[in-house]
Write an enzyme that holds these catalytic residues in place. Structure first.
Site, PDB file in Angstrom:
ATOM      1  N   GLU A  40      -4.159  -0.845   5.220  1.00 38.46           N
ATOM      2  CA  GLU A  40      -3.664   0.830   4.964  1.00 38.46           C
ATOM      3  C   GLU A  40      -1.964  -0.157   4.137  1.00 38.46           C
ATOM      4  O   GLU A  40      -1.094  -0.138   4.940  1.00 38.46           O
ATOM      5  CB  GLU A  40      -2.974   1.672   6.300  1.00 38.46           C
ATOM      6  CG  GLU A  40      -3.051   2.862   5.249  1.00 38.46           C
ATOM      7  CD  GLU A  40      -3.378   3.226   4.611  1.00 38.46           C
ATOM      8  OE1 GLU A  40      -3.230   3.182   3.178  1.00 38.46           O
ATOM      9  OE2 GLU A  40      -4.760   3.852   4.935  1.00 38.46           O
ATOM     10  N   GLU A  43       2.730   2.510   2.413  1.00 38.65           N
ATOM     11  CA  GLU A  43       4.317   3.072   3.249  1.00 38.65           C
ATOM     12  C   GLU A  43       4.493   4.231   3.743  1.00 38.65           C
ATOM     13  O   GLU A  43       4.158   4.891   2.401  1.00 38.65           O
ATOM     14  CB  GLU A  43       5.297   2.270   3.103  1.00 38.65           C
ATOM     15  CG  GLU A  43       4.720   0.291   3.062  1.00 38.65           C
ATOM     16  CD  GLU A  43       5.323   0.033   2.264  1.00 38.65           C
ATOM     17  OE1 GLU A  43       5.060  -1.123   1.314  1.00 38.65           O
ATOM     18  OE2 GLU A  43       4.432   0.882   0.898  1.00 38.65           O
ATOM     19  N   SER A 102       6.709  -4.034   7.382  1.00 33.03           N
ATOM     20  CA  SER A 102       7.315  -3.875   6.561  1.00 33.03           C
ATOM     21  C   SER A 102       8.585  -3.614   6.940  1.00 33.03           C
ATOM     22  O   SER A 102       9.530  -4.715   7.593  1.00 33.03           O
ATOM     23  CB  SER A 102       7.191  -2.105   6.237  1.00 33.03           C
ATOM     24  OG  SER A 102       6.060  -1.575   5.091  1.00 33.03           O
ATOM     25  N   CYS A 116       3.898   0.191   7.335  1.00 35.73           N
ATOM     26  CA  CYS A 116       2.877   0.602   7.080  1.00 35.73           C
ATOM     27  C   CYS A 116       1.483   0.397   8.026  1.00 35.73           C
ATOM     28  O   CYS A 116       1.866   0.275   8.862  1.00 35.73           O
ATOM     29  CB  CYS A 116       2.079  -0.558   5.550  1.00 35.73           C
ATOM     30  SG  CYS A 116       2.785  -2.322   6.471  1.00 35.73           S
ATOM     31  N   SER A 394       5.836  -9.769   2.844  1.00 37.87           N
ATOM     32  CA  SER A 394       6.979  -9.374   3.250  1.00 37.87           C
ATOM     33  C   SER A 394       8.159 -10.109   3.092  1.00 37.87           C
ATOM     34  O   SER A 394       8.322 -11.054   3.376  1.00 37.87           O
ATOM     35  CB  SER A 394       6.796  -8.594   4.297  1.00 37.87           C
ATOM     36  OG  SER A 394       5.774  -7.394   5.053  1.00 37.87           O
ATOM     37  N   HIS A 414       6.705  -5.597   0.186  1.00 40.58           N
ATOM     38  CA  HIS A 414       5.293  -5.466   0.991  1.00 40.58           C
ATOM     39  C   HIS A 414       4.195  -5.645  -0.171  1.00 40.58           C
ATOM     40  O   HIS A 414       3.234  -5.467  -0.795  1.00 40.58           O
ATOM     41  CB  HIS A 414       5.272  -4.321   1.706  1.00 40.58           C
ATOM     42  CG  HIS A 414       6.614  -4.512   2.162  1.00 40.58           C
ATOM     43  ND1 HIS A 414       7.328  -4.832   3.427  1.00 40.58           N
ATOM     44  CD2 HIS A 414       6.995  -3.331   2.412  1.00 40.58           C
ATOM     45  CE1 HIS A 414       8.068  -4.899   3.766  1.00 40.58           C
ATOM     46  NE2 HIS A 414       9.001  -3.918   3.060  1.00 40.58           N
TER      47      HIS A 414
END
Length: 523
Positions: A40, A43, A102, A116, A394, A414
């Site tokens: 996923e 964020e 993140s 995230c 990141s 990210h």
């Protein structure tokens, strides 16, 4: 020889002058970190302000405000969010935390937390209010069972936002739906407003915000259902709510790009094996150049005194040997006093074959991210980057103003490059007036790095209290129409309390991927 280590007090820039940002790396948190299950990408983004500016902290607050809070206390809060601190870049105005999921930015007067994956960001919010009360000593109130904390500081403003999730069924805690998130926030704050911006059956973005001088929910307040306002018109027709801004809020703006369906070939640069190959090529190129330079230097010695003739002849013989095309220059050895590297020094460094900050720095440079705010204009800027196993990236950037006495800003990036869930985000609060560039130019540069099939733009900008009748958004929105290679599909301009918001959604002209992968629809 090429230095591949990250200095203890800086990242990509070798500068270590006093007053520039400092880097601290959490080695324990980086052990065996693997992003292969972090599907996923979109964020959750939380901003909690405890005063309107760093210059208007309450008199009784701790000097330095939130920046005075020790990192170990923030780490305890992040445990509730289910993420770890990888490294910290400290500067006078802001501390930038690079997280396993993140980023977090701590200013004296506000905290920005962006996470995230399946992190439970809102689970950490009561703890943030408690820390602000007990450690930073901001004005606070006593216990409220609904808040989940013994005491809580009353924030100045709160902003929470996110894109629609790609995999909403995998979320945990209060993040299983937007309705649950809104209820969680309403249990803490009075008078919050919730919005869904964009098409309900297309790409959209959720926003929750409070009014200035936010009030905490009193203990007697019952649970209540909050309605979500849907904004899916080409432009918001709500009436303006122009109001003078508080001290220091005049240049507050935040640009966010949320990009999906990254071009597959281009996304490979965010894989560890690809980045390591790039690093290896650059490493040996630099090593070869160093040897050639040494060879030329030794071969040009012709003015040594007679009493040094023996040493000169030895050096020339060595130079001829190294310059012989039939000899592999990387296999030669020399004594410890020689300016030429030994076999051991030419061994490819281990840190450029595994996940971490070293390869993160390589990717930041090779992808072009480090050029968005170049060192030629921002000489004290620092980029703290990390590349994950087997892929994922990141980075936090701390960008001090090039002007004396200016504020320090940030950007954060990210990337989740896997084809079935590819996503990248770019966020910054560097004012357009400081860069000397149009916002559209920054967007064009970032989009060129990631080459998404589609992307959304959100631009928050504070209203000008001296010119309330002129819409900042209207000045900007026309310039954001033409992003080369993309067509603008959706546009919303919304007037909020003290701010104007632009939301735009774009698709690449040659995009053939079909309808957006919505995942989450509606509330």
């Amino acid at each position: 020889m090429v230095n591949t280590e990250i200095p203890i007090n800086c990242t990509t820039s070798p500068s270590s002058f006093s007053g520039t940002p400092l880097l601290t790396i959490n080695r324990e948190a980086t052990i065996d970190l693997d992003s292969s299950n972090s599907f996923e990408g979109p964020e959750k983004l939380l901003e909690v302000w405890f005063s309107a500016s760093p210059h208007s902290l309450p008199e009784a607050s701790t000097p330095g405000g939130l920046k005075a809070v020790p990192s170990e206390i923030w780490k305890e809060m992040l445990d509730l969010v289910n993420c770890k601190v990888l490294s910290i870049v400290e500067s006078e105005d802001v501390d930038a935390y690079l997280l396993s999921e993140s980023s977090m930015f701590v200013f004296p007067h506000k905290l920005i937390l962006k996470t995230c994956g399946t992190t439970t960001l809102l689970s950490g919010l009561p703890k943030i209010l408690e820390i602000a009360a007990l450690v930073a000593n901001f004005p606070h109130s006593l216990a409220n069972a609904l808040r989940g904390t013994a005491t809580a500081a009353a924030p100045y403003r709160v902003f929470y936002s996110r894109k629609n999730f790609l995999f909403p069924d995998r979320q945990r805690g209060p993040h299983r739906s937007w309705r649950n998130e809104v209820n969680s926030l309403d249990r803490l704050f009075l008078g919050g407003s919730a919005y869904m911006i964009g098409k309900m059956n297309g790409e959209h973005w959720y926003l929750y915000l409070t009014e200035p001088n936010t009030m905490l929910t009193p203990p007697a307040t019952p649970d209540r259902e909050h309605s979500t306002k849907v904004l899916d018109l080409p432009e918001s027709k709500l009436s303006a709510q122009a109001q003078s801004l508080e001290d220091g809020n005049g240049q507050d703006e935040t640009l966010e790009l949320l990009m999906t369906d990254l071009e597959r070939g281009n996304a490979k640069q965010f894989y560890l094996d690809h980045a390591s190959a790039v690093a290896e090529g650059r490493y040996f190129q630099q090593a070869h150049k160093a040897r050639v330079d040494a060879c030329k230097h030794l071969g040009s010695i012709n003015d040594i005194e007679e009493d040094e003739e023996a040493e000169r002849n030895r050096d020339r013989r060595l130079a001829r040997k190294l310059c012989d095309d039939s000899i592999d220059v990387f296999s030669n050895t020399s004594d410890e006093n020689s300016p030429l590297a030994s076999d051991d020094e030419l061994t490819f460094p281990q840190e450029l074959t595994t996940e971490g900050h070293a390869l993160g720095t390589v990717v930041s440079d090779s992808s072009g991210l480090s050029a968005v705010y170049p060192s030629s204009k921002y000489p004290d800027a620092r980029i703290d980057a990390y590349l994950f196993t087997p892929c994922g990236f990141s980075a936090n950037g701390v960008i001090p103003s090039p002007d004396a006495g200016g504020s320090t800003h940030y950007f954060t990036v990210h990337v989740t490059p896997e084809p079935h869930c590819s996503y990248a985000s770019f966020e910054t609060n560097v004012p357009a007036s400081q860069t000397g560039r149009e916002t559209a130019d920054v967007i064009q540069q970032v989009v060129g790095i990631f080459k998404p099939g589609r992307f959304s733009v959100t631009l928050f900008e504070a209203k000008d209290p001296a010119d309330e009748d002129v819409s900042v958004a209207k000045k900007r929105t026309s310039k954001l129409e033409a992003i080369k290679g993309y067509r603008r599909v959706d546009r919303i301009v919304h007037d909020l309390e003290g701010y104007e918001l632009i939301f735009k959604y774009y698709e690449r002209f040659d995009w053939e991927g079909g309808a957006p992968r919505l995942g989450e629809v509606g509330f």
